[in-house]
Scaffold this motif. Structure first.
Motif, PDB file in Angstrom:
ATOM      1  N   UNK A 175       0.833  -1.201   0.000  1.00  0.00           N
ATOM      2  CA  UNK A 175       0.000   0.000   0.000  1.00  0.00           C
ATOM      3  C   UNK A 175       0.865   1.247   0.000  1.00  0.00           C
ATOM      4  N   UNK A 176       0.507   2.204  -0.840  1.00  0.00           N
ATOM      5  CA  UNK A 176       1.360   3.367  -1.079  1.00  0.00           C
ATOM      6  C   UNK A 176       0.554   4.659  -1.103  1.00  0.00           C
ATOM      7  N   UNK A 177       1.281   5.764  -1.033  1.00  0.00           N
ATOM      8  CA  UNK A 177       0.757   7.095  -1.336  1.00  0.00           C
ATOM      9  C   UNK A 177       1.336   7.497  -2.689  1.00  0.00           C
ATOM     10  N   UNK A 178       0.489   8.030  -3.564  1.00  0.00           N
ATOM     11  CA  UNK A 178       0.949   8.397  -4.901  1.00  0.00           C
ATOM     12  C   UNK A 178       0.318   9.711  -5.327  1.00  0.00           C
ATOM     13  N   UNK A 179       0.928  10.346  -6.324  1.00  0.00           N
ATOM     14  CA  UNK A 179       0.376  11.547  -6.955  1.00  0.00           C
ATOM     15  C   UNK A 179      -0.288  11.128  -8.262  1.00  0.00           C
ATOM     16  N   UNK A 180      -1.503  11.602  -8.475  1.00  0.00           N
ATOM     17  CA  UNK A 180      -2.237  11.325  -9.709  1.00  0.00           C
ATOM     18  C   UNK A 180      -2.223  12.563 -10.590  1.00  0.00           C
ATOM     19  N   UNK A 181      -1.714  12.408 -11.809  1.00  0.00           N
ATOM     20  CA  UNK A 181      -1.754  13.472 -12.809  1.00  0.00           C
ATOM     21  C   UNK A 181      -2.967  13.217 -13.699  1.00  0.00           C
ATOM     22  N   UNK A 182      -4.030  14.023 -13.565  1.00  0.00           N
ATOM     23  CA  UNK A 182      -5.264  13.753 -14.318  1.00  0.00           C
ATOM     24  C   UNK A 182      -5.141  14.002 -15.814  1.00  0.00           C
ATOM     25  N   UNK A 183      -4.014  14.553 -16.249  1.00  0.00           N
ATOM     26  CA  UNK A 183      -3.815  14.813 -17.667  1.00  0.00           C
ATOM     27  C   UNK A 183      -3.059  13.690 -18.366  1.00  0.00           C
ATOM     28  N   UNK A 190       0.329   7.828 -12.441  1.00  0.00           N
ATOM     29  CA  UNK A 190       0.529   7.677 -11.005  1.00  0.00           C
ATOM     30  C   UNK A 190       2.023   7.661 -10.673  1.00  0.00           C
ATOM     31  N   UNK A 191       2.413   8.537  -9.747  1.00  0.00           N
ATOM     32  CA  UNK A 191       3.805   8.612  -9.302  1.00  0.00           C
ATOM     33  C   UNK A 191       3.871   8.224  -7.831  1.00  0.00           C
ATOM     34  N   UNK A 192       4.601   7.168  -7.542  1.00  0.00           N
ATOM     35  CA  UNK A 192       4.700   6.684  -6.164  1.00  0.00           C
ATOM     36  C   UNK A 192       5.504   7.661  -5.306  1.00  0.00           C
ATOM     37  N   UNK A 193       4.977   7.964  -4.110  1.00  0.00           N
ATOM     38  CA  UNK A 193       5.696   8.777  -3.131  1.00  0.00           C
ATOM     39  C   UNK A 193       6.368   7.894  -2.092  1.00  0.00           C
ATOM     40  N   UNK A 194       5.623   6.967  -1.537  1.00  0.00           N
ATOM     41  CA  UNK A 194       6.187   6.077  -0.519  1.00  0.00           C
ATOM     42  C   UNK A 194       5.273   4.883  -0.318  1.00  0.00           C
TER      43      UNK A 194
END
Length: 371
Positions: A175-183, A190-194
């Motif tokens: 299980x992770x935290x990620x950034x979602x780029x809607x474009x 999806x970019x994984x943070x941790x």
């Protein structure tokens, strides 16, 4: 692998009734009849959040069997707010999917991102054109990301999602935290943070993280139910040691919510008193907003800058509630929201800037300017 299924992961309270409908200068009540004239059946509607600029409210409308037959099981509703805090215009966008789960505006307020199929499908609604496009859909033989638990939130002009990546063989990572780029589309959006699960696994074997809050690219907050008591912990996501730092302890956790790397939490300090606290992870400092109360504050909200808190006190005797706010620039002094003392309780939200809130039941919607 089994997955939970949630509808609109935002917190919802039981719906009761409004008291007096007399509007005051700082609030306005839009009746269910007025909503109906704008195409909103209050009994089939759930408001989700304010737009990023606080000038409209986004909600989801269930259209029932007739809507299903017409290929529009749900509709998104964007309700504009006029200068008198009334709902002045409603735009409906028909959506035909099995279930709408988590919903969020994009940071620029021009689109809505939502999940379905137990967090496996991400789609985007363009509010200017009404066009729905797919960001990611689970397909055999293709890697992707599943939202679990169902969390999408705006943080510092980015969309933060919780969940896990999986490979082309459907093998899931932690299980992770990620950034979602809607474009973007596909797993590249999806970019994984941790991987938060790494820190959880390293913690005590007998820890029970019954509450977690993961809306940040810097910190993860946990309420650790340990041995009959509770410990509040924070993990700095880029800390390779994976150590969780305890910053408070008590008898029982009542609730928590975070924004801007601050955590607002309601804690039963002992068997006879409750504290409302704010913790700043950047400075490692705590603030007592209210302490030693006999009745806990619940239904906690923070503005996105972390400088305005909103919370409620419920009465078991007459099923009423009082809602309050506190601001950093006012020394976190607890103040009642004007006009709210007249009301029963329902579903409520605070705007991103902390200057506006709404209360919704099947009787209608009241919007407040928080002064």
């Amino acid at each position: 692998m089994r997955f939970k299924h949630l509808f609109l992961a935002a917190a919802c309270l039981a719906t009761l009734t409004f008291g007096s409908d007399m509007a005051q200068a700082d609030n306005h009540f839009t009746t269910a009849a007025d909503l109906k004239r704008n195409g909103i059946d209050a009994k089939e509607f759930k408001p989700v959040c304010f737009s990023p600029d606080g000038q409209s409210i986004l909600g989801v409308l269930y259209n029932g069997k007739e809507g299903i037959a017409q290929g529009k099981k749900y509709s998104f509703a964007v309700m504009n707010i006029d200068s008198k805090l009334a709902i002045s215009k409603v735009r409906l966008y028909d959506i035909d999917i099995p279930i709408i789960e988590q919903v969020s505006y994009t940071p620029d307020g021009k689109a809505v991102v939502f999940t379905s199929r137990s967090g496996a499908t991400f789609q985007k609604l363009d509010l200017a054109t009404g066009k729905v496009s797919t960001i990611l859909e689970h397909k055999a033989g293709q890697p992707g990301f599943r939202c679990y638990p169902l969390v999408i939130a705006i943080y510092n002009d980015q969309l933060i999602v919780n969940g896990f990546f999986y490979d082309k063989d459907d093998y899931a990572e932690r299980n992770s935290v990620a950034i979602l780029d809607p474009n973007k589309t596909g797993v590249e959006a999806f970019t994984k943070i941790a991987e938060v699960q790494k820190a959880q696994n390293k913690a005590r074997r007998d820890a029970n993280f019954h509450i977690e809050n993961l809306i940040s690219t810097k910190y993860a907050f946990f309420a650790d139910d340990f041995g009959g008591d509770v410990e509040y912990c924070v993990w700095e996501l880029k800390d390779p040691s994976l150590n969780l730092k305890t910053f408070d302890k008590g008898y029982r956790s009542v609730g928590l919510w975070s924004f801007n790397d601050r955590l607002l939490y309601s804690l039963q300090r002992n068997k006879n008193s409750f504290d409302l606290m704010l913790y700043d992870a950047d400075t490692n400092k705590k603030v007592e907003i209210a302490t030693g109360k006999q009745i806990p504050y619940r239904n906690l909200f923070l503005s996105q800058d972390g400088k305005t808190a909103m919370f409620s006190e419920f009465s078991k005797k007459d099923t009423r509630t009082r809602t309050f706010y506190a601001r950093e620039d006012e020394g976190w002094q607890v103040k009642p929201i004007e006009g709210y003392h007249e009301l029963g309780y329902g579903l409520q939200r605070i705007s991103n800037d902390g200057k506006r809130m709404f209360l919704f039941t099947d009787k209608g919607m009241r919007i407040f300017d928080v002064k």
